[in-house]
Motif scaffolding. Structure first.
Motif, PDB file in Angstrom:
ATOM      1  N   ARG A   1      -3.881   0.721   5.415  1.00  0.00           N
ATOM      2  CA  ARG A   1      -3.261   1.344   4.233  1.00  0.00           C
ATOM      3  C   ARG A   1      -2.863   2.779   4.529  1.00  0.00           C
ATOM      4  O   ARG A   1      -1.764   3.225   4.158  1.00  0.00           O
ATOM      5  N   LEU A   2      -3.712   3.534   5.198  1.00  0.00           N
ATOM      6  CA  LEU A   2      -3.410   4.930   5.495  1.00  0.00           C
ATOM      7  C   LEU A   2      -2.291   5.072   6.517  1.00  0.00           C
ATOM      8  O   LEU A   2      -1.466   5.985   6.427  1.00  0.00           O
ATOM      9  N   ALA A   3      -2.274   4.179   7.504  1.00  0.00           N
ATOM     10  CA  ALA A   3      -1.292   4.313   8.581  1.00  0.00           C
ATOM     11  C   ALA A   3       0.079   3.736   8.221  1.00  0.00           C
ATOM     12  O   ALA A   3       1.109   4.280   8.625  1.00  0.00           O
ATOM     13  N   TYR A   4       0.110   2.644   7.447  1.00  0.00           N
ATOM     14  CA  TYR A   4       1.377   1.948   7.201  1.00  0.00           C
ATOM     15  C   TYR A   4       1.747   1.816   5.725  1.00  0.00           C
ATOM     16  O   TYR A   4       2.866   1.434   5.402  1.00  0.00           O
ATOM     17  N   GLY A   5       0.828   2.103   4.833  1.00  0.00           N
ATOM     18  CA  GLY A   5       1.106   1.905   3.418  1.00  0.00           C
ATOM     19  C   GLY A   5       1.278   0.424   3.113  1.00  0.00           C
ATOM     20  O   GLY A   5       0.491  -0.429   3.568  1.00  0.00           O
TER      21      GLY A   5
ATOM     22  N   ASN B   1     -12.966  -1.159   6.993  1.00  0.00           N
ATOM     23  CA  ASN B   1     -12.261  -0.094   7.710  1.00  0.00           C
ATOM     24  C   ASN B   1     -10.874  -0.535   8.173  1.00  0.00           C
ATOM     25  O   ASN B   1      -9.925   0.258   8.202  1.00  0.00           O
ATOM     26  N   VAL B   2     -10.755  -1.812   8.565  1.00  0.00           N
ATOM     27  CA  VAL B   2      -9.446  -2.335   8.969  1.00  0.00           C
ATOM     28  C   VAL B   2      -8.461  -2.206   7.808  1.00  0.00           C
ATOM     29  O   VAL B   2      -7.329  -1.721   7.975  1.00  0.00           O
TER      30      VAL B   2
ATOM     31  N   ALA C   1       3.658  -1.432   4.209  1.00  0.00           N
ATOM     32  CA  ALA C   1       4.412  -2.107   5.272  1.00  0.00           C
ATOM     33  C   ALA C   1       3.523  -2.999   6.139  1.00  0.00           C
ATOM     34  O   ALA C   1       4.026  -3.800   6.925  1.00  0.00           O
ATOM     35  N   ALA C   2       2.196  -2.863   6.033  1.00  0.00           N
ATOM     36  CA  ALA C   2       1.260  -3.680   6.815  1.00  0.00           C
ATOM     37  C   ALA C   2       0.360  -4.460   5.869  1.00  0.00           C
ATOM     38  O   ALA C   2       0.234  -4.132   4.678  1.00  0.00           O
ATOM     39  N   SER C   3      -0.268  -5.511   6.405  1.00  0.00           N
ATOM     40  CA  SER C   3      -1.165  -6.322   5.579  1.00  0.00           C
ATOM     41  C   SER C   3      -2.296  -6.889   6.427  1.00  0.00           C
ATOM     42  O   SER C   3      -2.197  -6.954   7.663  1.00  0.00           O
ATOM     43  N   PHE C   4      -3.376  -7.287   5.741  1.00  0.00           N
ATOM     44  CA  PHE C   4      -4.523  -7.893   6.408  1.00  0.00           C
ATOM     45  C   PHE C   4      -5.013  -9.042   5.543  1.00  0.00           C
ATOM     46  O   PHE C   4      -5.169  -8.905   4.324  1.00  0.00           O
ATOM     47  N   SER C   5      -5.222 -10.205   6.171  1.00  0.00           N
ATOM     48  CA  SER C   5      -5.714 -11.368   5.436  1.00  0.00           C
ATOM     49  C   SER C   5      -6.805 -12.046   6.249  1.00  0.00           C
ATOM     50  O   SER C   5      -6.793 -12.019   7.489  1.00  0.00           O
ATOM     51  N   ILE C   6      -7.746 -12.647   5.532  1.00  0.00           N
ATOM     52  CA  ILE C   6      -8.823 -13.391   6.199  1.00  0.00           C
ATOM     53  C   ILE C   6      -9.078 -14.661   5.395  1.00  0.00           C
ATOM     54  O   ILE C   6      -9.268 -14.606   4.175  1.00  0.00           O
TER      55      ILE C   6
END
Length: 421
Positions: free
Chosen positions: A384-388, A378-379, A390-395
């Motif tokens: 992706r929906l909110a920022y396209g 969900n994160v 311009a945002a990223s997530f890594s683990i």
């Protein structure tokens, strides 16, 4: 009626005047050379010439009436001028007028200069009566053979262009006293105006369709974000209430403290619409309340380290995402580890972005179900929906043990705008 009569009379007068001038000039020469009097023949020929001129002029008047629906000085003229206002900047207005002229039947672009915003074109006049007409020879010999077009665009502010359009015969103005164009320049001018009107209307419809599509996509995005939010929040809430329920039976004092922390947690959680970002400071308060609840249950097995500069606490940050990372660190990293561990929350500004990391020294990816549940999916989807892009997530794996998850979003302060990276 007055305009058409004047037009017919003007053409007849011009031809008769020219004919009389030739007769007067040549009369004496004819007498000396042929020694005959030509007055009778000249009068007869003049009468025939006048009838021919009137027939051609009448055809011109009738055709203009068919094309324009009315007769006046402007419609009967061989030379047509139009002023067209186009609600786009001068460059776009030039492209529209250039394309409209190019698509005109029989047109050949002589010069198209975008820098000077000017188009010149030659237009082959199409015989409106056809080459097989019984009187085609008369109409052709008393009409213009070629037409030309001049279009000049004048910038009118940053978002408008004014086009001056001139459609005329390829000849000097004095020839209008003797020749007609059978409404062909009127047709050219009206055709170009219609083409521009159509193109502007198509552009407006396209813009409206894009706006409608954008609104629809935004509504769909908000709906999907709300659905994801509905999936995540109950997960946190039910786990906390379950822990409080257990403590109510075994340790009422600690249960009361936990419920107080739960109230603080809910105060920072409700109400908020999903499409309105929270701030990093508010999300930290929510996380602190949540961890205080868990601290009561886990005791010394849970430690928390916060390293978030005060200057970043007003930065806008997606709601519940920090909570999701902390909850996963506890559930999949610290709780399964016999001796417990530490959760770190760190935030740093990098160029025009802010990176927030939640790390733990728990069991890491080797733990069963570690870090791959619905919360992390969900994160990613919400970012992706909110920022396209311009945002990223890594683990990634933490050293020497555990997991480190990082969310990076554009740096935007509450009450200010987003700064692109």
């Amino acid at each position: 009626m007055i305009s058409s009569t004047f037009h017919l009379g003007r053409l007849l007068l011009a031809w008769v005047a020219a004919y009389m001038a030739i007769f007067i000039t040549m009369h004496e020469a004819w007498l000396e050379q042929f020694d005959i009097h030509m007055e009778g023949y000249i009068v007869l020929f003049g009468f025939l010439l006048g009838a021919w001129v009137l027939s051609v002029a009448f055809s011109h008047v009738r055709r203009v009436r068919l094309v324009a629906g009315e007769l006046n000085r402007s419609t009967l003229s061989n030379r047509q001028r139009r002023q067209i206002e186009i609600p786009f900047e001068a460059g776009e207005a030039f492209d529209m007028i250039d394309a409209a002229i190019r698509e005109l039947p029989g047109s050949v672009i002589a010069d198209s200069a975008r820098d000077s915003l000017q188009v010149r074109a030659k237009v082959q006049r199409i015989d409106p009566y056809g080459s097989q007409s019984a009187y085609g020879w008369a109409l052709e010999h008393l009409s213009t053979r070629h037409n030309q077009i001049l279009a000049t665009v004048t910038p009118n502010g940053d978002d408008a262009g004014s086009v001056t359009l001139i459609c005329e015969p390829e000849g000097p103005a004095w020839t209008d006293w003797f020749l007609v164009d059978h409404g062909t320049n009127l047709e050219n001018a009206e055709a170009i105006v219609r083409a521009i009107t159509r193109r502007v209307a198509e552009r407006r419809r396209s813009e409206q369709a894009k706006v409608h599509q954008t609104v629809t996509e935004k509504e769909l995005t908000v709906a999907r974000l709300n659905l994801l939010h509905a999936q995540v929040e109950p997960h946190f809430l039910y786990n906390t209430l379950a822990s409080a329920q257990v403590l109510t039976r075994s340790d009422p004092a600690r249960a009361d403290e936990m419920l107080g922390n739960l109230i603080s947690y809910l105060r920072h959680s409700l109400p908020r619409t999903e499409d309105v970002p929270s701030t990093l400071g508010e999300e930290l308060e929510r996380v602190r309340a949540y961890l205080d609840i868990l601290k009561i249950r886990m005791g010394s097995r849970l430690n928390l380290q916060l390293d978030v500069p005060d200057a970043l606490k007003n930065v806008l940050f997606p709601t519940m995402m920090l909570q999701t990372l902390v909850e996963n660190a506890i559930k999949h990293g610290i709780e399964p580890k016999p001796g417990g561990g530490t959760v770190w929350v760190l935030a740093r500004a990098v160029d025009s972005t802010v990176a927030v990391t939640v790390a733990d020294d728990g069991r890491g990816f080797t733990a069963e179900g570690g870090g791959t549940g619905i919360g992390l999916r969900n994160v990613r989807e919400r970012l992706r929906l909110a920022y396209g892009s311009a945002a990223s997530f890594s683990i990634v794996s933490n050293f020497p043990s555990g997991v480190a998850a990082t969310i990076t979003v554009p740096l935007a302060v509450q009450g200010g705008g987003i700064q692109n990276a």
